[in-house]
Enzyme design. Sequence first.
Site, PDB file in Angstrom:
ATOM      1  N   ASP A   1       0.868  -1.165   0.000  1.00  0.00           N
ATOM      2  CA  ASP A   1       0.000   0.000   0.000  1.00  0.00           C
ATOM      3  C   ASP A   1       0.916   1.230   0.000  1.00  0.00           C
ATOM      4  O   ASP A   1       2.090   1.142   0.382  1.00  0.00           O
ATOM      5  CB  ASP A   1      -0.896  -0.016   1.234  1.00  0.00           C
TER       6      ASP A   1
ATOM      7  N   ASP B   1      -0.064   5.107   0.773  1.00  0.00           N
ATOM      8  CA  ASP B   1      -0.268   6.111   1.811  1.00  0.00           C
ATOM      9  C   ASP B   1      -0.272   5.457   3.187  1.00  0.00           C
ATOM     10  O   ASP B   1      -1.126   4.626   3.494  1.00  0.00           O
ATOM     11  CB  ASP B   1      -1.600   6.828   1.585  1.00  0.00           C
TER      12      ASP B   1
END
Length: 244
Positions: free
Chosen positions: A14, A16
Amino acid sequence: MIGLPDGVAACLFDLDGVLTSTATLHEIAWQRTFDAFLATRTDGDRAPFTKHDYTAFVDGRPRADGVRTFLTSRGIRLPEGEPDDTPDAATVNGVGNRKNEALLALIDERGIQPYPGSVAYLNAARDAGLKIGVVTSSANGEHVLDVADLAEFVQARVDGITIADEHLRGKPAPDSFLAGARALGVAPSEAAVFEDALSGVEAGRAGGFRYVVGVNRADQAEQLRDHGADVVVDDLADLLGGSR
């Protein structure tokens, strides 16, 4: 020496909150957007947007899903609208586009910094010969990677644009991570998922991935484990130096 079990050939990160500190900017942008929106309403629960709201209803989800899920929790329903709705439109897409405007303004104002431990881990993963992909619900994935100088590590990117174009279900469904594995040419059983959002950890577990690493940026270690993380770390650098 990168803290993963044998048989892992690829890492799906991922973006952020795992590789960059932009999760904080997303939370601020959502708060500003929803608080301004709720102030215009006469229906539903209009209490200010909270950190719990961000974690429970928005974090890790595609933008429209986040709008829909949060407003449902407040007893507010909006028409879907269209993806190109103006930011002042009283639609799911309009509110989402207002949030994106707020986010891009924050990025311009504050910049983007990758976590040093994440950069160290990316270097170690690349040196170990692992394939590297980024799977993010944000439609700004390419821009964030470029600004953070991380694009050189990434062999495949699945982002909010991909999710919309390919009609994928957003996290906590595993679709985006499965698309990332396909793009890298590996099976889920050969890949590790790295996530800070509860919805993302749940997606990694639902997809049958070999290993799910929960990154504890929001003081929710136990919840990350409950949602399916095999291991929880405060920083990716914690994985360096031995297997777990």
